[in-house]
Scaffold this motif. Structure first.
Motif, PDB file in Angstrom:
ATOM      1  N   GLY A 217       0.839  -1.205   0.000  1.00  0.00           N
ATOM      2  CA  GLY A 217       0.000   0.000   0.000  1.00  0.00           C
ATOM      3  C   GLY A 217       0.874   1.255   0.000  1.00  0.00           C
ATOM      4  N   ALA A 218       1.962   1.212   0.783  1.00  0.00           N
ATOM      5  CA  ALA A 218       2.880   2.362   0.825  1.00  0.00           C
ATOM      6  C   ALA A 218       3.549   2.549  -0.533  1.00  0.00           C
ATOM      7  N   LEU A 219       3.919   1.445  -1.168  1.00  0.00           N
ATOM      8  CA  LEU A 219       4.551   1.542  -2.496  1.00  0.00           C
ATOM      9  C   LEU A 219       3.592   2.164  -3.510  1.00  0.00           C
ATOM     10  N   TRP A 220       2.331   1.750  -3.437  1.00  0.00           N
ATOM     11  CA  TRP A 220       1.324   2.289  -4.374  1.00  0.00           C
ATOM     12  C   TRP A 220       1.153   3.797  -4.156  1.00  0.00           C
ATOM     13  N   ALA A 221       1.216   4.203  -2.884  1.00  0.00           N
ATOM     14  CA  ALA A 221       1.092   5.645  -2.587  1.00  0.00           C
ATOM     15  C   ALA A 221       2.261   6.420  -3.185  1.00  0.00           C
ATOM     16  N   GLU A 222       3.428   5.777  -3.286  1.00  0.00           N
ATOM     17  CA  GLU A 222       4.582   6.446  -3.912  1.00  0.00           C
ATOM     18  C   GLU A 222       4.445   6.520  -5.433  1.00  0.00           C
ATOM     19  N   TYR A 223       3.732   5.549  -6.013  1.00  0.00           N
ATOM     20  CA  TYR A 223       3.578   5.472  -7.481  1.00  0.00           C
ATOM     21  C   TYR A 223       2.098   5.342  -7.832  1.00  0.00           C
ATOM     22  N   PRO A 224       1.305   6.383  -7.540  1.00  0.00           N
ATOM     23  CA  PRO A 224      -0.149   6.226  -7.668  1.00  0.00           C
ATOM     24  C   PRO A 224      -0.629   6.020  -9.104  1.00  0.00           C
ATOM     25  N   ASP A 225       0.209   6.345 -10.098  1.00  0.00           N
ATOM     26  CA  ASP A 225      -0.261   6.119 -11.474  1.00  0.00           C
ATOM     27  C   ASP A 225      -0.097   4.659 -11.895  1.00  0.00           C
ATOM     28  N   CYS A 226       0.558   3.850 -11.071  1.00  0.00           N
ATOM     29  CA  CYS A 226       0.671   2.416 -11.361  1.00  0.00           C
ATOM     30  C   CYS A 226      -0.657   1.734 -11.085  1.00  0.00           C
ATOM     31  N   LEU A 227      -0.893   0.657 -11.798  1.00  0.00           N
ATOM     32  CA  LEU A 227      -2.045  -0.174 -11.450  1.00  0.00           C
ATOM     33  C   LEU A 227      -1.677  -1.050 -10.253  1.00  0.00           C
ATOM     34  N   MET A 228      -2.712  -1.515  -9.559  1.00  0.00           N
ATOM     35  CA  MET A 228      -2.537  -2.514  -8.497  1.00  0.00           C
ATOM     36  C   MET A 228      -3.528  -3.618  -8.831  1.00  0.00           C
ATOM     37  N   GLN A 229      -3.074  -4.852  -8.933  1.00  0.00           N
ATOM     38  CA  GLN A 229      -3.991  -5.940  -9.289  1.00  0.00           C
ATOM     39  C   GLN A 229      -3.990  -7.014  -8.201  1.00  0.00           C
ATOM     40  N   THR A 230      -5.180  -7.565  -7.948  1.00  0.00           N
ATOM     41  CA  THR A 230      -5.310  -8.614  -6.947  1.00  0.00           C
ATOM     42  C   THR A 230      -6.612  -9.388  -7.189  1.00  0.00           C
ATOM     43  N   HIS A 231      -6.969 -10.250  -6.231  1.00  0.00           N
ATOM     44  CA  HIS A 231      -8.210 -11.024  -6.314  1.00  0.00           C
ATOM     45  C   HIS A 231      -9.156 -10.595  -5.187  1.00  0.00           C
ATOM     46  N   LEU A 232     -10.451 -10.721  -5.459  1.00  0.00           N
ATOM     47  CA  LEU A 232     -11.443 -10.321  -4.456  1.00  0.00           C
ATOM     48  C   LEU A 232     -12.667 -11.225  -4.538  1.00  0.00           C
ATOM     49  N   SER A 233     -13.059 -11.798  -3.397  1.00  0.00           N
ATOM     50  CA  SER A 233     -14.355 -12.494  -3.269  1.00  0.00           C
ATOM     51  C   SER A 233     -14.653 -13.421  -4.444  1.00  0.00           C
ATOM     52  N   GLU A 234     -13.785 -14.435  -4.585  1.00  0.00           N
ATOM     53  CA  GLU A 234     -13.930 -15.366  -5.702  1.00  0.00           C
ATOM     54  C   GLU A 234     -14.793 -16.565  -5.286  1.00  0.00           C
ATOM     55  N   GLN A 235     -14.461 -17.169  -4.122  1.00  0.00           N
ATOM     56  CA  GLN A 235     -15.229 -18.343  -3.676  1.00  0.00           C
ATOM     57  C   GLN A 235     -15.680 -18.146  -2.234  1.00  0.00           C
ATOM     58  N   PRO A 247      -9.695 -10.850  11.358  1.00  0.00           N
ATOM     59  CA  PRO A 247     -10.918 -10.753  12.163  1.00  0.00           C
ATOM     60  C   PRO A 247     -11.438  -9.319  12.327  1.00  0.00           C
ATOM     61  N   GLU A 248     -10.556  -8.350  12.203  1.00  0.00           N
ATOM     62  CA  GLU A 248     -10.991  -6.947  12.374  1.00  0.00           C
ATOM     63  C   GLU A 248     -11.713  -6.396  11.137  1.00  0.00           C
ATOM     64  N   ALA A 249     -11.502  -7.031   9.978  1.00  0.00           N
ATOM     65  CA  ALA A 249     -11.988  -6.444   8.717  1.00  0.00           C
ATOM     66  C   ALA A 249     -13.509  -6.496   8.636  1.00  0.00           C
ATOM     67  N   ARG A 250     -14.097  -5.450   8.069  1.00  0.00           N
ATOM     68  CA  ARG A 250     -15.558  -5.412   7.899  1.00  0.00           C
ATOM     69  C   ARG A 250     -15.997  -6.423   6.854  1.00  0.00           C
ATOM     70  N   ASP A 251     -15.168  -6.648   5.871  1.00  0.00           N
ATOM     71  CA  ASP A 251     -15.479  -7.572   4.769  1.00  0.00           C
ATOM     72  C   ASP A 251     -14.169  -7.808   4.022  1.00  0.00           C
ATOM     73  N   TYR A 252     -14.223  -8.570   2.938  1.00  0.00           N
ATOM     74  CA  TYR A 252     -12.998  -8.904   2.183  1.00  0.00           C
ATOM     75  C   TYR A 252     -12.345  -7.628   1.658  1.00  0.00           C
ATOM     76  N   LEU A 253     -13.136  -6.742   1.059  1.00  0.00           N
ATOM     77  CA  LEU A 253     -12.565  -5.517   0.493  1.00  0.00           C
ATOM     78  C   LEU A 253     -11.812  -4.714   1.550  1.00  0.00           C
ATOM     79  N   THR A 255      -9.978  -5.720   3.823  1.00  0.00           N
ATOM     80  CA  THR A 255      -8.594  -6.183   4.044  1.00  0.00           C
ATOM     81  C   THR A 255      -7.635  -5.415   3.125  1.00  0.00           C
ATOM     82  N   TYR A 256      -8.113  -5.006   1.971  1.00  0.00           N
ATOM     83  CA  TYR A 256      -7.301  -4.155   1.082  1.00  0.00           C
ATOM     84  C   TYR A 256      -7.399  -2.689   1.499  1.00  0.00           C
ATOM     85  N   GLU A 257      -8.626  -2.268   1.756  1.00  0.00           N
ATOM     86  CA  GLU A 257      -8.868  -0.855   2.072  1.00  0.00           C
ATOM     87  C   GLU A 257      -8.053  -0.412   3.289  1.00  0.00           C
ATOM     88  N   ALA A 258      -8.015  -1.275   4.309  1.00  0.00           N
ATOM     89  CA  ALA A 258      -7.317  -0.915   5.549  1.00  0.00           C
ATOM     90  C   ALA A 258      -5.807  -0.809   5.342  1.00  0.00           C
TER      91      ALA A 258
END
Ligand code: GUN
Ligand code: ZN
Length: 430
Positions: A217-235, A247-253, A255-258
């Motif tokens: 997340g810190a790296l992305w903040a340094e290079y915000p024009d880069c894409l970030m790719q991952t997986h979300l809520s597949e199964q 356990p603290e996360a509100r939902d799967y998303l 975990t990325y947002e935080a």
């Protein structure tokens, strides 16, 4: 190839998003049209007769009844899974452990990585795909292999080192720090070089510690024009696992947002089982979702809500998800998207399907100003489709009531035999 070159035939025009207006007004198939290619770009587009008049010196390649389309854009793939595509019968996590991780371990050998990268680009070119966004493996050399091979071919691609520091075999684990350092070095080496772009690539929440997620997340903040790719809520079982790991996360998303891994330049593969908050938040930030229909049926993941998510204003691309997906072909992928739409009671028009595989995916990758449509000034990445490529399709095409009906038969029944030619950067490829 002579430069400039005039290609004539039927031509697909993208005037607007066919999910936001009448399909056959937003997209058009023109007969006896053409494109002038010059210096890797589309220099002109219009009726063939006008182009012949205005460009008297050009060499013409006449494709007749073939359909000239923007090159296909595959918005989520794993090129290292080329050799294990169509491996039998597992749920996601078992499939990763049984087939994917053992194969990805082989990419510690740069020669093997290069061999598969070349084979992968040969296969995708043969299927009319001109741009992909690929996960690599944890090995930096796996990124170099794909970038080098794409650069040699003049291809516009996105790729990133897959980061994992837990829940993966020892040989496939990096650390929070090494993932940050290696990703940064690769990003500085490749991002923006020729037609190449780097995507920061945490595999998915279960294989990254919160520390690794924060580092990326810190790296992305340094290079915000880069894409970030991952997986979300597949199964659903994967989602349960994510809940237990975070356990603290509100939902799967969350975990990325935080960890600062939610943003407009984020690409979230699958996104099938979304909670209302996740849907709202993804739309609010303008993140891209990537529909992977052959993978979602092959691994038994679920039915993506294309109609509902489009109606809610999401940005959505289409992808094979090779090798969880069972094909390298974006035609097969469009067919699967149609079938999943049918299972949800929302059949997609041929114009919507081909838009997803071209402009939709290009917009998901934030490259809609360069690829994905055939407008003047765009990069000359094209696929020319033979709409009567097999006996079965030819006899069906004979009954077609319109150009869209003709195209639909090839979408539903076509494969690499329907690819008359693939053009990359103004040159015939393959
Ligand atoms: N989730 C995490 N990694 C993968 C992968 O390689 N393929 C698919 N389909 N889902 C994943
Ligand atoms: Zn994937």
């Amino acid at each position: 190839m002579q430069d400039p070159t005039l290609l004539t035939g039927r031509v697909l025009r993208t005037l607007a998003n066919p999910f936001k207006g009448p399909a056959e007004e937003t997209m058009r198939i023109e007969t006896d049209w053409g494109l002038v290619l010059h210096r890797g770009h589309i220099a002109d587009i219009g009726p063939a007769a006008d182009l012949r008049k205005n460009w008297p010196q050009v060499t013409e390649i006449a494709y007749g009844r073939d359909l000239i389309c923007p090159g296909f854009v595959d918005a989520h793939v794993h090129y290292p899974q080329t050799a294990i595509i169509a491996s039998w019968g597992k749920r996601l996590i078992d499939w990763l452990n049984s087939y994917t991780f053992p194969e990805e371990m082989r990419f510690d050998d740069p020669a093997y990585a290069h061999e598969v990268a070349a084979r992968y680009l040969d296969l995708t070119t043969a299927n009319g795909t001109t741009t992909v966004s690929s996960f690599c493996t944890i090995h930096p050399a796996s990124v170099d292999a794909l970038m080098n091979e794409a650069q040699r071919r003049g291809q516009r691609i996105v790729a990133g080192k897959t980061c994992m520091d837990r829940n993966a075999p020892e040989e496939l684990r990096d650390t929070a720090q090494s993932a940050y350092d290696d990703s940064k070095a690769l990003l500085e080496k490749w991002h923006g070089v020729d037609r190449l772009a780097y995507a920061i690539t945490p595999r998915f929440s279960p294989t990254s510690t919160p520390d690794q997620m924060s580092a990326l997340g810190a790296l992305w903040a340094e290079y915000p024009d880069c894409l970030m790719q991952t997986h979300l809520s597949e199964q659903t079982d994967e989602i349960g696992w994510v809940k237990s790991l975070y356990p603290e996360a509100r939902d799967y998303l969350d975990t990325y947002e935080a960890h600062a891994l939610l943003g407009a330049n984020g690409l979230y593969g699958h996104a099938i089982h979304l909670e209302p908050r996740e849907r709202d938040r993804l739309a609010e930030v303008g993140a891209a979702l990537v529909h992977c229909p052959t993978s979602n049926t092959f691994i038994g993941s679920g039915l993506f809500d294309m109609a509902g998510l489009m109606a809610d204003g999401h940005r959505i691309g289409l992808a094979t998800d090779t090798g969880g997906g069972s094909s390298f072909s974006m035609l097969r992928t469009m067919a699967a998207a149609y079938e999943i739409g049918q299972l949800r009671g929302t059949p997609l028009h041929a114009a919507q399907l081909i838009w997803l595989a071209t402009a939709g995916s290009a917009e998901a990758l934030r490259m809609g100003d360069r690829i994905g449509t055939l407008d003047k000034g765009m990069e000359a990445d094209l696929v020319v489709l033979d709409l009567a490529s097999t006996a079965a399709i030819a006899q069906r095409a004979g009954r077609a009531e319109s150009d869209w009906d003709d195209l639909f038969a090839t979408i539903m029944m076509g494969d690499d035999r329907a690819i008359r030619a693939t053009w990359i950067g103004g040159q015939v490829a393959g």
